[in-house]
Design a protein around this motif. Structure first.
Motif, PDB file in Angstrom:
ATOM      1  N   ALA A  39       0.834  -1.211   0.000  1.00 16.37           N
ATOM      2  CA  ALA A  39       0.000   0.000   0.000  1.00 16.37           C
ATOM      3  C   ALA A  39       0.866   1.256   0.000  1.00 16.37           C
ATOM      4  O   ALA A  39       0.486   2.283  -0.553  1.00 16.37           O
ATOM      5  CB  ALA A  39      -0.923   0.006   1.213  1.00 16.37           C
ATOM      6  N   THR A 185      -1.411   5.735   2.897  1.00 20.87           N
ATOM      7  CA  THR A 185      -1.810   6.361   1.636  1.00 20.87           C
ATOM      8  C   THR A 185      -1.865   7.888   1.708  1.00 20.87           C
ATOM      9  O   THR A 185      -1.745   8.552   0.683  1.00 20.87           O
ATOM     10  CB  THR A 185      -3.196   5.860   1.204  1.00 20.87           C
ATOM     11  OG1 THR A 185      -4.126   6.078   2.276  1.00 20.87           O
ATOM     12  CG2 THR A 185      -3.173   4.382   0.874  1.00 20.87           C
ATOM     13  N   ASP A 186      -2.051   8.444   2.901  1.00 15.14           N
ATOM     14  CA  ASP A 186      -2.182   9.901   3.024  1.00 15.14           C
ATOM     15  C   ASP A 186      -1.693  10.347   4.409  1.00 15.14           C
ATOM     16  O   ASP A 186      -2.501  10.663   5.291  1.00 15.14           O
ATOM     17  CB  ASP A 186      -3.655  10.285   2.822  1.00 15.14           C
ATOM     18  CG  ASP A 186      -3.807  11.746   2.461  1.00 15.14           C
ATOM     19  OD1 ASP A 186      -2.868  12.523   2.729  1.00 15.14           O
ATOM     20  OD2 ASP A 186      -4.856  12.122   1.917  1.00 15.14           O
ATOM     21  N   PRO A 187      -0.358  10.362   4.611  1.00 15.99           N
ATOM     22  CA  PRO A 187       0.163  10.653   5.947  1.00 15.99           C
ATOM     23  C   PRO A 187      -0.248  12.031   6.492  1.00 15.99           C
ATOM     24  O   PRO A 187      -0.447  12.184   7.692  1.00 15.99           O
ATOM     25  CB  PRO A 187       1.676  10.566   5.778  1.00 15.99           C
ATOM     26  CG  PRO A 187       1.947  10.358   4.351  1.00 15.99           C
ATOM     27  CD  PRO A 187       0.690  10.044   3.643  1.00 15.99           C
TER      28      PRO A 187
ATOM     29  N   THR B  76      -3.551  17.500  -2.522  1.00 16.71           N
ATOM     30  CA  THR B  76      -3.180  16.361  -3.366  1.00 16.71           C
ATOM     31  C   THR B  76      -3.530  15.043  -2.678  1.00 16.71           C
ATOM     32  O   THR B  76      -3.597  14.973  -1.461  1.00 16.71           O
ATOM     33  CB  THR B  76      -1.664  16.350  -3.654  1.00 16.71           C
ATOM     34  OG1 THR B  76      -0.981  16.485  -2.416  1.00 16.71           O
ATOM     35  CG2 THR B  76      -1.272  17.456  -4.585  1.00 16.71           C
ATOM     36  N   LEU B  77      -3.726  14.052  -3.514  1.00 13.22           N
ATOM     37  CA  LEU B  77      -4.042  12.723  -3.005  1.00 13.22           C
ATOM     38  C   LEU B  77      -2.944  11.793  -3.480  1.00 13.22           C
ATOM     39  O   LEU B  77      -2.626  11.764  -4.659  1.00 13.22           O
ATOM     40  CB  LEU B  77      -5.391  12.290  -3.574  1.00 13.22           C
ATOM     41  CG  LEU B  77      -6.039  11.064  -2.962  1.00 13.22           C
ATOM     42  CD1 LEU B  77      -6.384  11.305  -1.513  1.00 13.22           C
ATOM     43  CD2 LEU B  77      -7.292  10.717  -3.727  1.00 13.22           C
ATOM     44  N   ARG B  78      -2.350  11.038  -2.560  1.00 12.59           N
ATOM     45  CA  ARG B  78      -1.193  10.236  -2.950  1.00 12.59           C
ATOM     46  C   ARG B  78      -1.561   8.847  -3.462  1.00 12.59           C
ATOM     47  O   ARG B  78      -0.713   8.155  -3.976  1.00 12.59           O
ATOM     48  CB  ARG B  78      -0.250  10.073  -1.758  1.00 12.59           C
ATOM     49  CG  ARG B  78       0.434  11.344  -1.374  1.00 12.59           C
ATOM     50  CD  ARG B  78       1.595  11.004  -0.491  1.00 12.59           C
ATOM     51  NE  ARG B  78       2.100  12.185   0.171  1.00 12.59           N
ATOM     52  CZ  ARG B  78       3.095  12.165   1.027  1.00 12.59           C
ATOM     53  NH1 ARG B  78       3.675  11.033   1.321  1.00 12.59           N
ATOM     54  NH2 ARG B  78       3.514  13.256   1.590  1.00 12.59           N
ATOM     55  N   ILE B  79      -2.808   8.418  -3.266  1.00  9.36           N
ATOM     56  CA  ILE B  79      -3.102   7.031  -3.629  1.00  9.36           C
ATOM     57  C   ILE B  79      -3.133   6.854  -5.148  1.00  9.36           C
ATOM     58  O   ILE B  79      -3.462   7.771  -5.893  1.00  9.36           O
ATOM     59  CB  ILE B  79      -4.391   6.484  -2.975  1.00  9.36           C
ATOM     60  CG1 ILE B  79      -5.631   7.201  -3.478  1.00  9.36           C
ATOM     61  CG2 ILE B  79      -4.300   6.539  -1.488  1.00  9.36           C
ATOM     62  CD1 ILE B  79      -6.912   6.502  -3.028  1.00  9.36           C
TER      63      ILE B  79
END
Lengths: 308, 226
Positions: A39, A185-187, B76-79
């Motif tokens: 992930a 996924t989004d720290p 922003t979205l990192r996925i």
């Protein structure tokens, strides 16, 4: 006939039960931890930490040799025995893995610097492990066995330790799954949600290293790295949600392990191939159709999104 | 809710914004605007406690005192697309740290889906959603905490004009109907004029707080756009 088969089965079971239990425990632990590794898109982190663990084992072998050469008094016996024990190798593998993990996983820096560090650790550890034991044929053979994962075999007490690690991994992941996924996924979002993101990053880095360090000592580099990433990659390619990936990944790992290890227990069913390598090969082959399915699904999703 | 007096912000010893006075009350609809590089994200990160002010005083009260009723829509979205997730699973990630019983979490998820018109897409893959729907899902992810304050960093970025308007209308509705205090970072001058009750205009290393209808300095400072 049946009696002789059963007695042979019992003999095989006595011979292989620890190896069987160990293969299953390592598969479960690593395939669960691997879900977070995948992930986070940190697949090669697993390879680098595995290589660093091998360096730790090589260091243990060198220290054991050194202690034998400089063994002068009876008081040195205790220390020498410790240096030659499997526990010492395990400790050194875990320490090296933790050090490597803290270097690569620790704090979020730029992707380039991160990948450079992974490459550096992988190369230095792999070459370093070979160079350290190059002049000792026995140690060199042991390192080669670690690299090729042809070393399965642990004592019952060591299996208790592996079971403990597997249980803690399962419990912590089940209890904190949503937070771990958000952190992976989004720290920034995790941090602004009140999660102690930095603390959890360190916990993740250290736990990952402990899992890999232990697994390396018992099952070698290929099996450890393979079980860390392949089941999670297969599950990610085939599942619809991350929660099902978390469930599917250990099932895939268990499936491959059982498929390979069960024949070893049954007289006359042994394939004659190294079980650990066979399990990883099977998973690697299974990943190909999983990837094809993923590509088809992604294209279909893109099509749906563009029509909205 | 937020009281900033003579605030200096930056990274390390480098001050990016200084002398900032902002007093944000519950129920207001704030825009934070300014040209590129004027420190909008720095201000937002400070309000989210991700950065410590270099000087001045910053105090929080009410819903801003802890994170439990604060919703955030990051820029922003990192996925990546390879990460399988449904709209509902994606949105429910926003409830991390909320410490609520399962039933309340479910109710909050239903609320977030309903307020962003995504109930029908709940079990669909997040990656099947259009750009506008994905942005609404990000807002829903913030709403699942039932926030009193919602901070959105450039939520309309990269969207068509029509979708931008719909999204801003939705934000206005959340402010007017649900009483959520909004802080929106935006380059969109027209949006500021149309929707904001207050505006923090960042320029020349400082910030000016404006209140409707006194938005004339926006035109003077930003002129032909951002």
């Amino acid at each position: 006939m049946t009696e002789s088969f059963l007695s042979e089965l019992a003999f095989h079971w006595t011979l292989y039960q620890n190896m069987f239990a160990q293969g299953i425990l390592i598969a479960v632990t690593l395939s669960l931890t691997g879900v977070l590794v995948v992930a986070r898109n940190q697949i090669f982190t697993g390879a680098a930490i595995s290589a660093a663990s091998t360096l730790g084992i090589a260091l243990a072998l060198v220290l054991a040799q050194y202690s034998t050469v400089h063994h002068h008094t009876p008081d040195d016996d205790h220390a020498t025995n410790w240096y030659h024990s499997d526990s010492f190798k395990t400790t050194m593998a875990v320490i090296s893995a933790v050090a490597a993990s803290l270097i690569v996983v620790g704090r979020g820096r730029s992707r380039n610097a991160y990948e450079a560090r992974i490459g550096w650790i992988f190369l230095v550890s792999t070459v370093g492990a070979n160079l350290l034991v190059a002049k000792s044929p026995h140690s060199l053979e042991e390192i080669h066995r670690v690299h090729s994962s042809s070393i399965l075999g642990a004592a019952q007490s060591e299996n208790v330790l592996l079971a403990l690690v597997a249980m803690v991994t399962l419990l912590v992941l089940s209890a904190t799954w949503r937070g771990q996924l958000l952190l992976a996924t989004d720290p920034e979002m995790a941090s602004s949600s009140g999660m102690r993101a930095s603390l959890w990053q360190w916990i993740y880095a250290i736990w990952l290293a402990i899992c890999i360090g232990l697994a390396i000592r018992f099952s070698g580099l290929l099996y450890t790295f393979g079980m860390l990433v392949l089941p999670a990659l297969i599950a990610r390619s085939c599942c619809h949600t991350m929660r099902t990936v978390l469930i599917a990944s250990p099932i895939v790992a268990l499936g491959a392990t059982l498929l390979v290890f069960v024949p070893e227990l049954i007289p006359g069913w042994s394939t004659g191939y190294p079980s650990e390598q066979l399990a990883i090969f099977l998973l690697g082959v299974a990943l190909l159709p999983a990837w094809c399915y993923q590509q088809l699904r992604l294209r279909w999703q893109q099509g749906r999104a563009s029509h909205r | 809710m937020i009281d900033a007096t003579n605030l200096s912000l930056g990274y390390g010893s480098q001050i990016i914004l200084r002398g900032i006075d902002l007093h944000i009350q519950a129920g207001q609809f704030w825009f934070i605007t300014g040209r590129n590089g004027t420190g909008k994200t720095t201000l937002v990160r400070t309000l989210l406690r991700q950065l410590t002010p270099l000087g001045g005083t910053l105090s929080f009260s009410g819903a801003m005192q802890d994170h439990s009723r604060l919703g955030v829509v990051p820029q922003t979205l990192r996925i990546e697309e390879t990460l399988p997730t449904t709209t509902a699973e994606f949105i429910s990630l926003g409830s991390v740290g909320a410490r609520l019983p399962r039933r309340d979490l479910r109710a909050n998820l239903d609320y977030a889906l309903e307020r962003t018109n995504l109930a029908a897409q709940a079990n669909q893959s997040y990656w099947e959603l259009s750009g506008g729907q994905q942005q609404r899902a990000r807002i829903a992810r913030a709403l699942v905490r039932r926030p009193k304050v919602l901070i959105a960093d450039e939520p309309t970025r990269g969207l068509d004009v029509e979708i931008q308007s719909a999204l801003l209308e939705q934000l206005r509705d959340l402010n007017a109907t649900d009483g959520i205090t909004l802080l929106v970072v935006s380059h969109n001058l027209q949006a500021v004029k149309q929707y904001a009750s207050h505006c923090a205009l960042l320029s020349n290393g400082g910030a000016v707080a404006l209140e409707r209808p006194h938005f004339d300095p926006l035109e003077d400072t930003l002129g032909g756009g951002l």
